[in-house]
Design a protein around this motif. Structure first.
Motif, PDB file in Angstrom:
ATOM      1  N   ASN A 121       0.857  -1.176   0.000  1.00 21.41           N
ATOM      2  CA  ASN A 121       0.000   0.000   0.000  1.00 21.41           C
ATOM      3  C   ASN A 121       0.900   1.235   0.000  1.00 21.41           C
ATOM      4  N   THR A 122       0.322   2.406   0.102  1.00 20.34           N
ATOM      5  CA  THR A 122       1.156   3.609  -0.045  1.00 20.34           C
ATOM      6  C   THR A 122       2.203   3.745   1.072  1.00 20.34           C
ATOM      7  N   GLY A 152     -10.798  -1.368   0.014  1.00 21.70           N
ATOM      8  CA  GLY A 152     -10.622  -1.550   1.443  1.00 21.70           C
ATOM      9  C   GLY A 152     -11.298  -0.389   2.157  1.00 21.70           C
ATOM     10  N   GLY A 153     -11.431  -0.491   3.478  1.00 22.73           N
ATOM     11  CA  GLY A 153     -12.101   0.595   4.191  1.00 22.73           C
ATOM     12  C   GLY A 153     -11.947   0.459   5.685  1.00 22.73           C
ATOM     13  N   VAL A 196      -5.333  -1.243  -4.056  1.00 25.31           N
ATOM     14  CA  VAL A 196      -6.010  -0.094  -4.668  1.00 25.31           C
ATOM     15  C   VAL A 196      -5.166   1.178  -4.491  1.00 25.31           C
ATOM     16  N   SER A 197      -4.634   1.384  -3.277  1.00 19.06           N
ATOM     17  CA  SER A 197      -3.911   2.648  -3.047  1.00 19.06           C
ATOM     18  C   SER A 197      -2.674   2.767  -3.936  1.00 19.06           C
ATOM     19  N   SER A 239      -8.195   1.016   5.862  1.00 20.07           N
ATOM     20  CA  SER A 239      -7.360   0.797   4.684  1.00 20.07           C
ATOM     21  C   SER A 239      -6.746   2.096   4.154  1.00 20.07           C
ATOM     22  N   ALA A 240      -5.519   1.984   3.677  1.00 14.08           N
ATOM     23  CA  ALA A 240      -4.852   3.107   3.005  1.00 14.08           C
ATOM     24  C   ALA A 240      -5.553   3.468   1.694  1.00 14.08           C
ATOM     25  N   ASP A 241      -6.437   2.584   1.224  1.00  9.05           N
ATOM     26  CA  ASP A 241      -7.174   2.866  -0.013  1.00  9.05           C
ATOM     27  C   ASP A 241      -7.934   4.191   0.073  1.00  9.05           C
TER      28      ASP A 241
END
Ligand code: PSU
Ligand code: MN
Length: 291
Positions: A81-82, A120-121, A99-100, A133-135
């Motif tokens: 992730n990011t 994600g959430g 996603v991120s 989530s980082a998303d």
């Protein structure tokens, strides 16, 4: 200021596709076939697929079959992730993009449309730690439209929708007024606006990305015939939560895996059908986007 250098093989009208879904979201042996299926759906609609991932530290937008094969052959592929992308690049590791990070790398390559399964959430707070989530934050940073069946129903869907609102992320529904929840077409939450045609959606998305430099959620409910019945869903989710729990980045893959087993493959079938539908809509969107 963005300085991520990517190997950019994205064609015009590109649709980014992520590798976490392929490597960690479905059983490993089904990933390669799903990748080619999604790519062919995107091409059928007149757009060009760009698979995103990190090979030995190099971010690639538009991976070849051989490059994807190298990820599948590797014993362990990190989920990026990011927050950990930079370290994985620095250490020359293989990584699957979530996603991120797919948004981050797509944006660096100038790709404006991306298809995934579900975002994600905000995880359920059932007596455990905060896990978001980082998303979600990625939408405040990267100008990419993400076609998604809402957020995974394993999450606290309504809180996730509220978090998107707090972050100022536009959430639009394609042929729906409700915010979808992955295996389920509807949740108690709504969307900011409904769009019923691809050209109208494309016009809005193109101008919004250019206006804000941030992302847009395009919520596309799972096809009716693939939706999971609420009663089955409640049963499987309760059982999955009893059997599967893993900390941090392993949480989502663990619970998705448990659901696929408990449901006798029905959640896996639903997951694949919704991703295919999102790839199709994303491709139609990319093909209709004004320059
Ligand atoms: N969509 C799917 N299956 C998945 C995912 C999306 O149908 O496995 C992945 C995406 O990469 C998303 C990630 O970013 O799940 C969320 O992980 P986390 O909850 O750890 O942020
Ligand atoms: Mn998390």
């Amino acid at each position: 200021m963005m300085h991520t250098r990517v190997v950019n093989r994205a064609g015009s009208g590109a649709v980014a596709l992520e590798t976490t879904l392929l490597l960690h979201g479905v059983p490993r042996d089904q990933g390669p076939a799903l990748a080619s299926l999604l790519a062919s759906i995107v091409r059928e609609e007149g757009a060009s697929p760009a698979l995103v991932g990190v090979l030995a530290g190099t971010p690639i937008v538009g991976m070849t079959d051989d490059e994807l094969g190298a990820l599948f052959d590797a014993p362990a592929v990190a989920k990026a992730n990011t927050s950990n992308l930079g370290v994985l690049m620095h250490r020359a590791r293989h990584a699957a993009t979530t996603v991120s990070t797919t948004m981050e790398l797509a944006a660096a390559a100038g790709v404006r449309v991306f298809a995934t399964g579900g975002l994600g959430g905000v995880h359920e707070g059932y007596g455990t730690n905060l896990d978001i989530s980082a998303d979600l934050a990625a939408f405040t940073r990267f100008p990419v439209a993400v076609v998604t069946s809402g957020v995974k129903s394993i999450l606290d869907v309504v809180s996730t929708r509220e978090a998107l609102e707090t972050l100022g992320v536009p959430v639009v529904g394609f042929r729906t007024d409700r915010f979808p929840a992955f295996y389920l077409r509807e949740s108690p939450a709504g969307v900011d606006a409904r769009f019923d045609t691809v050209p109208e959606l494309a016009g809005f998305v193109a101008s919004e990305l250019a206006r804000t430099g941030r992302g847009v959620v395009v919520a596309n409910p799972i096809p009716r015939e693939a939706e999971i019945a609420l009663h089955d869903w409640d049963l499987w989710l309760t059982k999955a939560r009893e059997t599967a729990s893993a900390p941090g980045r392993d949480a989502t893959p663990a619970i998705l895996g448990a659901l696929h087993t408990l449901s006798g493959g029905r959640t896996l079938h639903a997951n694949i059908e919704l991703v295919k539908d999102n790839a199709r809509l994303a491709a139609r969107l990319a093909a209709a986007m004004p320059r």
